[in-house]
Design a protein around this motif. Structure first.
Motif, PDB file in Angstrom:
ATOM      1  N   ARG A 192       0.799  -1.228   0.000  1.00 55.17           N
ATOM      2  CA  ARG A 192       0.000   0.000   0.000  1.00 55.17           C
ATOM      3  C   ARG A 192       0.832   1.278   0.000  1.00 55.17           C
ATOM      4  NH1 ARG A 192      -3.384   1.506   3.816  1.00 55.17           N
ATOM      5  NH2 ARG A 192      -2.247   0.520   5.519  1.00 55.17           N
ATOM      6  N   SER A 193       2.126   1.163   0.096  1.00 52.50           N
ATOM      7  CA  SER A 193       2.947   2.376   0.103  1.00 52.50           C
ATOM      8  C   SER A 193       4.352   2.024  -0.329  1.00 52.50           C
ATOM      9  CB  SER A 193       2.981   2.985   1.517  1.00 52.50           C
ATOM     10  OG  SER A 193       3.863   2.277   2.362  1.00 52.50           O
ATOM     11  N   ALA A 194       5.164   3.064  -0.523  1.00 54.65           N
ATOM     12  CA  ALA A 194       6.588   2.829  -0.737  1.00 54.65           C
ATOM     13  C   ALA A 194       7.166   2.126   0.479  1.00 54.65           C
ATOM     14  CB  ALA A 194       7.308   4.165  -0.966  1.00 54.65           C
ATOM     15  N   GLY A 195       8.299   1.495   0.294  1.00 53.46           N
ATOM     16  CA  GLY A 195       8.962   0.843   1.413  1.00 53.46           C
ATOM     17  C   GLY A 195       9.176  -0.634   1.192  1.00 53.46           C
ATOM     18  N   THR A 196       9.904  -1.238   2.118  1.00 51.82           N
ATOM     19  CA  THR A 196      10.246  -2.655   2.041  1.00 51.82           C
ATOM     20  C   THR A 196       9.131  -3.510   2.616  1.00 51.82           C
ATOM     21  OG1 THR A 196      11.350  -2.517   4.188  1.00 51.82           O
ATOM     22  CG2 THR A 196      12.709  -2.140   2.245  1.00 51.82           C
ATOM     23  N   CYS A 197       9.270  -4.813   2.500  1.00 54.19           N
ATOM     24  CA  CYS A 197       8.282  -5.739   3.064  1.00 54.19           C
ATOM     25  C   CYS A 197       8.061  -5.429   4.540  1.00 54.19           C
ATOM     26  CB  CYS A 197       8.751  -7.183   2.901  1.00 54.19           C
ATOM     27  SG  CYS A 197       8.651  -7.794   1.205  1.00 54.19           S
ATOM     28  N   ASN A 198       6.790  -5.486   4.950  1.00 56.56           N
ATOM     29  CA  ASN A 198       6.445  -5.101   6.325  1.00 56.56           C
ATOM     30  C   ASN A 198       6.486  -6.267   7.301  1.00 56.56           C
ATOM     31  OD1 ASN A 198       4.071  -6.477   5.652  1.00 56.56           O
ATOM     32  ND2 ASN A 198       3.043  -4.595   5.044  1.00 56.56           N
ATOM     33  N   THR A 199       6.940  -7.413   6.839  1.00 54.05           N
ATOM     34  CA  THR A 199       7.173  -8.567   7.704  1.00 54.05           C
ATOM     35  C   THR A 199       8.644  -8.563   8.139  1.00 54.05           C
ATOM     36  OG1 THR A 199       7.560  -9.828   5.696  1.00 54.05           O
ATOM     37  CG2 THR A 199       5.368 -10.002   6.675  1.00 54.05           C
ATOM     38  N   MET A 200       9.019  -9.509   9.010  1.00 56.41           N
ATOM     39  CA  MET A 200      10.430  -9.636   9.376  1.00 56.41           C
ATOM     40  C   MET A 200      11.129 -10.483   8.323  1.00 56.41           C
ATOM     41  SD  MET A 200      12.772  -8.559  11.306  1.00 56.41           S
ATOM     42  CE  MET A 200      11.953  -7.757  12.698  1.00 56.41           C
ATOM     43  N   GLY A 201      11.065  -9.984   7.072  1.00 59.41           N
ATOM     44  CA  GLY A 201      11.773 -10.615   5.973  1.00 59.41           C
ATOM     45  C   GLY A 201      13.224 -10.168   5.960  1.00 59.41           C
ATOM     46  N   THR A 202      13.879 -10.408   4.838  1.00 59.93           N
ATOM     47  CA  THR A 202      15.293 -10.080   4.780  1.00 59.93           C
ATOM     48  C   THR A 202      15.538  -8.577   4.816  1.00 59.93           C
ATOM     49  OG1 THR A 202      15.669 -12.097   3.509  1.00 59.93           O
ATOM     50  CG2 THR A 202      17.436 -10.474   3.513  1.00 59.93           C
ATOM     51  N   ALA A 203      14.669  -7.789   4.184  1.00 64.75           N
ATOM     52  CA  ALA A 203      14.861  -6.336   4.191  1.00 64.75           C
ATOM     53  C   ALA A 203      14.780  -5.789   5.616  1.00 64.75           C
ATOM     54  CB  ALA A 203      13.830  -5.664   3.296  1.00 64.75           C
ATOM     55  N   SER A 204      13.727  -6.163   6.351  1.00 66.47           N
ATOM     56  CA  SER A 204      13.593  -5.700   7.738  1.00 66.47           C
ATOM     57  C   SER A 204      14.697  -6.280   8.609  1.00 66.47           C
ATOM     58  CB  SER A 204      12.221  -6.096   8.299  1.00 66.47           C
ATOM     59  OG  SER A 204      11.186  -5.419   7.621  1.00 66.47           O
ATOM     60  N   THR A 205      15.056  -7.526   8.366  1.00 65.15           N
ATOM     61  CA  THR A 205      16.141  -8.146   9.125  1.00 65.15           C
ATOM     62  C   THR A 205      17.439  -7.392   8.934  1.00 65.15           C
ATOM     63  OG1 THR A 205      15.152 -10.363   8.997  1.00 65.15           O
ATOM     64  CG2 THR A 205      17.513 -10.249   9.414  1.00 65.15           C
ATOM     65  N   MET A 206      17.782  -7.096   7.687  1.00 64.91           N
ATOM     66  CA  MET A 206      19.050  -6.416   7.429  1.00 64.91           C
ATOM     67  C   MET A 206      19.019  -4.972   7.908  1.00 64.91           C
ATOM     68  SD  MET A 206      20.961  -8.775   6.526  1.00 64.91           S
ATOM     69  CE  MET A 206      22.397  -7.708   6.391  1.00 64.91           C
ATOM     70  N   ALA A 207      17.840  -4.351   7.919  1.00 63.40           N
ATOM     71  CA  ALA A 207      17.722  -3.020   8.521  1.00 63.40           C
ATOM     72  C   ALA A 207      18.029  -3.104  10.012  1.00 63.40           C
ATOM     73  CB  ALA A 207      16.324  -2.462   8.286  1.00 63.40           C
ATOM     74  N   CYS A 208      17.507  -4.145  10.656  1.00 60.75           N
ATOM     75  CA  CYS A 208      17.803  -4.361  12.081  1.00 60.75           C
ATOM     76  C   CYS A 208      19.269  -4.703  12.297  1.00 60.75           C
ATOM     77  CB  CYS A 208      16.912  -5.467  12.648  1.00 60.75           C
ATOM     78  SG  CYS A 208      15.166  -5.019  12.812  1.00 60.75           S
ATOM     79  N   MET A 209      19.847  -5.478  11.380  1.00 56.08           N
ATOM     80  CA  MET A 209      21.259  -5.819  11.495  1.00 56.08           C
ATOM     81  C   MET A 209      22.130  -4.569  11.381  1.00 56.08           C
ATOM     82  SD  MET A 209      21.496  -9.116  12.062  1.00 56.08           S
ATOM     83  CE  MET A 209      20.162  -8.648  13.172  1.00 56.08           C
ATOM     84  N   ALA A 210      21.779  -3.672  10.449  1.00 53.00           N
ATOM     85  CA  ALA A 210      22.550  -2.438  10.290  1.00 53.00           C
ATOM     86  C   ALA A 210      22.499  -1.600  11.566  1.00 53.00           C
ATOM     87  CB  ALA A 210      22.009  -1.638   9.105  1.00 53.00           C
ATOM     88  N   GLU A 211      21.333  -1.560  12.205  1.00 55.43           N
ATOM     89  CA  GLU A 211      21.205  -0.798  13.452  1.00 55.43           C
ATOM     90  C   GLU A 211      21.934  -1.498  14.592  1.00 55.43           C
ATOM     91  OE1 GLU A 211      17.684   0.956  16.372  1.00 55.43           O
ATOM     92  OE2 GLU A 211      17.241   0.671  14.246  1.00 55.43           O
ATOM     93  N   ALA A 212      21.811  -2.826  14.669  1.00 59.15           N
ATOM     94  CA  ALA A 212      22.489  -3.576  15.725  1.00 59.15           C
ATOM     95  C   ALA A 212      24.007  -3.507  15.577  1.00 59.15           C
ATOM     96  CB  ALA A 212      22.020  -5.034  15.713  1.00 59.15           C
ATOM     97  N   LEU A 213      24.488  -3.436  14.342  1.00 55.67           N
ATOM     98  CA  LEU A 213      25.928  -3.296  14.088  1.00 55.67           C
ATOM     99  C   LEU A 213      26.452  -1.920  14.485  1.00 55.67           C
ATOM    100  CD1 LEU A 213      26.200  -4.995  10.580  1.00 55.67           C
ATOM    101  CD2 LEU A 213      27.329  -5.802  12.665  1.00 55.67           C
TER     102      LEU A 213
END
Length: 580
Positions: A192-213
């Motif tokens: 429904r909008s711009a942005g990555t998958c709204n589940t804990m898929g790879t995009a959200s996972t890697m976004a979390c990994m970048a923040e955790a790093l």
């Protein structure tokens, strides 16, 4: 405007009064840039993966404008440049095939240009690791700005998770429990909008990994793409990168072994994608950190999954952000003594723990307390045995508990085409106890190691109410997918791994508790089969030319991160001065 307190890379281009300095400045001035912008200001690159063919990143033009405002406010000068945008949703045969290509684009763009620091605009699955890999190889000051997840999907008055819904609804169509027109009607509400998958898929996972790093500011991972706070974060990141340049805060000071160990633990707590195993290994390899597959067992095993998100749980990324986002998860882990290195440095100059120790937690259903986890043991399981001598992975939080110890006869598919042709056959000899095996979908075999490991079940079993089976392959699967799926079998079939010689009816035993994956044949029989297989190999003509040739000949196996061997290691930012 006062000059930067450190010696700037860009001064090698713009800081001389000779012929070269004249030309570098003059050519840049054709864009209307005044002379004072070249007088000791940090030149900040904005590495943009915007593309209309990458829907996840389609709003990055606007994100980049907010980054520019922050850079200008802090006294830097922004220069935006494009790099290869490998979007997961459209790119064939798989975006993973071009992750390394994109990283090369990023590395050479940074090193070869007058850039003192860089803002990495990432979002879709492979853009995050690709840009971090390229920047790590140069070891310049760099900060990650993620595009953010799309809004929750909506269908029939209920929330719908991007990616995960596709797998679920398509299986229902095969089972005859959902009509085709209802399936197609879900399309409109899925994204429904711009942005990555709204589940804990790879995009959200890697976004979390970048923040955790520590490579992104707090809350970088989860702010929705269309939330105004996403643009505030972009602005603040632009300001911060100028300060990082002035402080000499390069990626090697942030991407330490301690940072990677934190990220592995966090991946378990969020129920993150198995793809993080490959991507973190590749990033670590570029910065010179010796990360091993067994680190995932050592650091992830026993870690509870706290985030109740699809595909493992119930909610979506919007709820995750509103509940407190990744800082809330980090606080919970830290208070329980489960954050391996709370003093790890982050891009804002603070330690990871300083950033999150007072983080609010607004919803205990979405981000659960330690004593009420979604899954008691959420770590990625690394499996070994004669079927995977160099390892394979499984995500317990997305698997069925009763299948985590299983023994059954193999139903073998030689490749993806064989699977597609036979899986729909009502005469296929397969039961719920069978183990589905697919070969030749690894890094060399596909090539690019496509996300096809979560093989859909046979329609005839779906119609009987079967919802999960053990599946084994050398492929990957989408982080939005689910099931008892063994992935990344190494070595892969095309490279002569034992997976290549599994035969129909062979018995295979899986024992997650003991990290075991075993093909029940003798060592002698296995060796004999492999010898015959080796004698029959011929080069695929499709592998002989173009980028595919470069990829197949140089890609490392899954346990090594699927990088190119010649790209491993940090080459730094130094470049010979060119004289015109």
């Amino acid at each position: 405007m006062s000059k930067s307190p450190v010696k700037l890379r860009s001064a090698e281009w713009f800081g001389t009064a000779d012929k070269n300095g004249f030309m570098y400045r003059s050519w840049m001035k054709n864009q209307g840039i005044p002379d004072h912008e070249f007088q000791g200001k940090p030149i900040i690159g904005i590495c943009n993966t915007w593309s209309e063919l990458t829907p996840c990143n389609a709003h990055f033009r606007k994100v980049a404008e907010h980054v520019k405002r922050g850079i200008l406010e802090a006294g830097g000068f922004p220069v935006e440049f494009p790099v290869f945008s490998n979007g997961e949703s459209n790119l064939r045969p798989t975006a993973m095939l071009t992750r390394n290509l994109a990283s090369m684009d990023v590395e050479e763009s940074i090193r070869g240009n007058p850039i003192d620091g860089v803002v990495l605009l990432v979002g879709c699955d492979k853009t995050t690791p690709a840009l971090l890999m390229g920047a790590a190889s140069c070891d310049v000051p760099a900060i990650v700005v993620t595009g953010g997840p799309m809004l929750n999907g909506k269908y029939m008055g209920k929330d719908m998770g991007s990616g995960t819904a596709v797998w679920q609804l398509s299986e229902q169509v095969k089972a005859g429990t959902l009509k085709l027109h209802d399936f197609l009607a879900a399309e409109a509400g899925h994204s429904r909008s711009a942005g990555t998958c709204n589940t804990m898929g790879t995009a959200s996972t890697m976004a979390c990994m970048a923040e955790a790093l520590g490579t992104g500011l707090p809350h970088n991972a989860a702010i929705p793409a269309v939330d105004a706070r996403r643009y505030v974060l972009a602005h603040m990141s632009g300001s911060r990168i100028v300060e990082m340049v002035n402080e000499g805060l390069t990626l090697s000071k942030i991407l330490t072994r301690e940072a990677f160990e934190n990220a592995i633990r966090v991946n378990a707590a969020i129920g993150g994608s198995t793809n993080a195993v490959i991507h973190l290994k590749a990033i670590a390899g570029r910065i010179g950190v010796d990360l091993q597959l067994d680190d995932w067992t050592r650091l992830g095993a026993g870690t509870p999954t706290l985030v109740d998100l699809l595909p493992s749980g119930r909610f979506l990324m919007e709820e995750f952000y509103y509940a407190g986002g990744l800082p809330a998860v980090l606080r919970r882990l830290g208070e329980a003594g489960l954050l391996p290195h709370p003093q790890a440095l982050t891009v804002n100059g603070n330690t990871l723990w300083d950033n999150v120790k007072d983080a609010p937690i607004y919803n205990d259903e979405v981000i659960r307390p330690l004593d009420k986890p979604l899954v008691a043991d959420g770590g990625i399981r690394v499996l070994r045995g004669n079927l995977a001598p160099r390892g394979a992975v499984l995500k317990p939080s997305a698997a069925s508990a009763h299948l985590l110890k299983h023994r059954g006869p193999a139903v073998v598919f030689e490749n993806l085409e064989d699977y597609k042709a036979r899986i729909v056959d009502p005469e296929l000899a397969i039961t719920a106890d069978s183990v589905m095996v697919m070969k030749n979908c690894g890094p060399q075999g596909y090539p690019g190691m496509a996300e096809v490991g979560n093989m859909g079940l046979p329609p005839k079993l779906l119609a009987q109410g079967v919802t999960d089976m053990v599946r084994i392959s050398d492929a990957r699967m989408s982080g939005t997918a689910y099931g008892t799926v063994v992935l990344h079998v190494a070595p892969e079939a095309k490279a002569g791994g034992p997976l290549a010689v599994v035969q129909e009816g062979d018995w295979i035993s899986l024992d997650c508790a003991n990290n075991s994956l075993h093909l029940e044949i003798s060592d002698e029989e296995l060796a004999a089969r492999l010898a015959v297989w080796q004698s029959q190999q011929r080069e695929d003509p499709a592998d002989a030319t173009g980028y595919r040739h470069l990829y197949v000949k140089n890609v490392l196996q899954a346990d090594e991160g699927c990088d190119f061997g010649f790209l491993v290691g940090c080459r730094g930012s130094a470049v010979p001065r060119h004289s015109h």
